[in-house]
Design an enzyme around this catalytic site. Structure first.
Site, short mmCIF file in Angstrom:
data_model
loop_
_atom_site.label_atom_id
_atom_site.label_comp_id
_atom_site.label_asym_id
_atom_site.label_seq_id
_atom_site.Cartn_x
_atom_site.Cartn_y
_atom_site.Cartn_z
N GLY A 1 0.85 -1.19 0.00
CA GLY A 1 0.00 0.00 0.00
C GLY A 1 0.88 1.23 0.00
O GLY A 1 1.59 1.49 0.97
N ALA A 2 0.85 1.99 -1.12
CA ALA A 2 1.75 3.14 -1.26
C ALA A 2 1.01 4.46 -1.14
O ALA A 2 1.41 5.46 -1.71
CB ALA A 2 2.47 3.06 -2.60
N GLY A 3 -0.07 4.45 -0.37
CA GLY A 3 -0.77 5.69 -0.08
C GLY A 3 0.02 6.53 0.92
O GLY A 3 1.21 6.30 1.13
N THR B 1 -0.01 6.70 4.21
CA THR B 1 0.55 5.96 5.35
C THR B 1 1.66 5.03 4.90
O THR B 1 2.74 4.98 5.51
CB THR B 1 -0.54 5.16 6.08
OG1 THR B 1 -1.58 6.05 6.48
CG2 THR B 1 0.04 4.47 7.31
N ASP C 1 2.16 -1.47 -4.62
CA ASP C 1 0.78 -1.06 -4.81
C ASP C 1 0.22 -1.79 -6.02
O ASP C 1 0.90 -2.62 -6.64
CB ASP C 1 0.66 0.46 -4.96
CG ASP C 1 -0.65 0.99 -4.37
OD1 ASP C 1 -1.72 0.47 -4.75
OD2 ASP C 1 -0.62 1.91 -3.55
N ARG D 1 -10.77 5.72 5.51
CA ARG D 1 -11.99 6.18 6.17
C ARG D 1 -12.30 7.60 5.71
O ARG D 1 -11.41 8.43 5.58
CB ARG D 1 -11.71 6.17 7.68
CG ARG D 1 -12.91 6.14 8.58
CD ARG D 1 -12.39 5.87 9.99
NE ARG D 1 -13.27 6.42 10.98
CZ ARG D 1 -12.87 6.83 12.17
NH1 ARG D 1 -11.60 6.79 12.47
NH2 ARG D 1 -13.74 7.30 13.04
N ASN E 1 -12.28 -3.99 2.67
CA ASN E 1 -10.89 -4.20 3.06
C ASN E 1 -10.57 -5.65 3.37
O ASN E 1 -9.41 -6.08 3.24
CB ASN E 1 -10.52 -3.29 4.24
CG ASN E 1 -10.28 -1.86 3.79
OD1 ASN E 1 -10.13 -1.60 2.60
ND2 ASN E 1 -10.25 -0.94 4.73
N LEU F 1 -2.07 -2.68 9.54
CA LEU F 1 -2.57 -1.36 9.94
C LEU F 1 -3.96 -1.09 9.38
O LEU F 1 -4.72 -0.29 9.93
CB LEU F 1 -1.61 -0.26 9.46
CG LEU F 1 -2.03 1.16 9.83
CD1 LEU F 1 -1.66 1.46 11.27
CD2 LEU F 1 -1.40 2.20 8.92
N HIS G 1 -9.43 -0.73 18.33
CA HIS G 1 -9.06 0.58 17.78
C HIS G 1 -10.34 1.28 17.35
O HIS G 1 -10.72 1.29 16.20
CB HIS G 1 -8.13 0.39 16.59
CG HIS G 1 -7.58 1.67 16.04
ND1 HIS G 1 -6.97 2.63 16.83
CD2 HIS G 1 -7.54 2.16 14.78
CE1 HIS G 1 -6.58 3.64 16.08
NE2 HIS G 1 -6.92 3.39 14.83
#
Length: 312
Positions: free
Chosen positions: A12-14, A16, A36, A87, A100, A123, A180
């Protein structure tokens, strides 16, 4: 035999994922592979190259590559999963579950194929349910599938306490347990400023306000950003966990662990105090809780169970 650097893959290269990759490389915790989907391969390569070109200035030697090809991740020591949809304002964590979950299943198959001996840190939200999905899908032992939330939630709590007392965050210690979400359990009784219990320094009503702000911490940032969610603090929290593992530090850190009787829970992933070291999650620490704290943790666990009901 040649000694090699650790290999860490970030899926995941967003915001975060990219921030995590950058911090991992900057701290020279290992060579980093940022992954990604094929449609985002060029931007992913661009981010990785941009990070790499900062290495002469910042003085680190770790390599960073961007790719959509999981073969590049082969034999990773640690895999960090941040992939998934973010989110949005007004969106509950429950809304994220099924979308997800599909991402987790797809990613996990690739991780198992190419890095069957890796330690996985998840995460992606809702993180308790997503970590459970990865655990079940991977077939890995529980100590090698860990979720990240407690380090982040505790960091938020420590930040707000430090602001309240006008003290260094370095002197603030604490623990946030549970899921969480809005029912997380900041353990005020186990929280200190320079070794002094917070209850001796902060009036009860102010402490309650800090606890409530901690619970809503993620949502506060979502609403301020207007689009997307927090990424600097989540990335830093992931890196702290990775560092504890690759350096075999045996750090006492809150993490999302698979419980088999601990704290009275069975077959659920929940945030608890743990020891993180070279084998991954090496030990779950069971604290003595008051009846009120037990009830709060049970409520948090019930929230996690309710989210898990949406799993396909």
């Amino acid at each position: 035999m040649a000694i090699k650097r650790k290999k860490i893959s970030v899926i995941g290269a967003g915001f975060t994922g990219a921030t995590t990759a950058f911090l991992l490389a900057k701290k020279e915790l290992g060579d980093v592979v940022l992954v990604d989907i094929p449609q985002a391969e060029n931007p992913t390569k661009g981010k990785a190259l941009d990070m790499l070109e900062s290495s002469p200035v910042l003085g680190f030697d770790a390599n960073i590559i961007g790719t959509s090809n999981y073969e590049e991740t082969a034999d990773s020591d640690i895999v960090v999963i941040t992939a998934g949809i973010a989110r949005k304002p007004g969106m509950s964590r429950d809304d994220l579950v099924q979308t997800n979950q599909k991402v987790m299943k797809s990613v996990t198959k690739e991780v198992v194929k190419y890095s069957p001996n890796s330690i996985i840190i998840v995460l992606t939200n809702p993180v308790d349910a997503m970590t459970y999905t990865v655990y079940k899908e991977s077939g890995f032992p529980k100590h090698r599938v860990i979720g990240q939330s407690g380090v982040l939630d505790t960091a938020r709590f420590r930040t707000f306490v430090a602001q309240e007392l006008n003290l260094s965050v370095k002197d603030i210690t604490g623990f946030v347990l549970g899921g969480h979400g809005d029912d997380m359990v900041p353990l005020v009784r186990y929280s200190y400023a320079g070794g002094i219990p917070l209850e001796k320094l902060i009036p009860k009503e102010r402490l309650e306000a800090i606890v409530e702000r901690t619970r809503k911490g993620g949502g506060e940032i979502v609403n301020l950003l207007g689009n997307g969610s927090a990424y600097y603090a989540p990335a830093a929290s992931l890196v702290e966990m990775v560092e504890a593992i690759v350096k075999d530090q045996r750090r006492v850190l809150p993490a999302i662990a698979y419980l088999e009787g601990e704290y009275g829970f069975e077959g659920i992933y929940l945030g608890v105090p743990t020891i993180l070291g070279g084998n991954g999650l090496e030990q779950i620490i069971e604290l003595e809780l008051t009846d009120e704290e037990k009830a709060a943790l049970e409520k948090s666990a019930e929230s996690v169970r309710n989210v898990m009901k949406a799993l396909i």
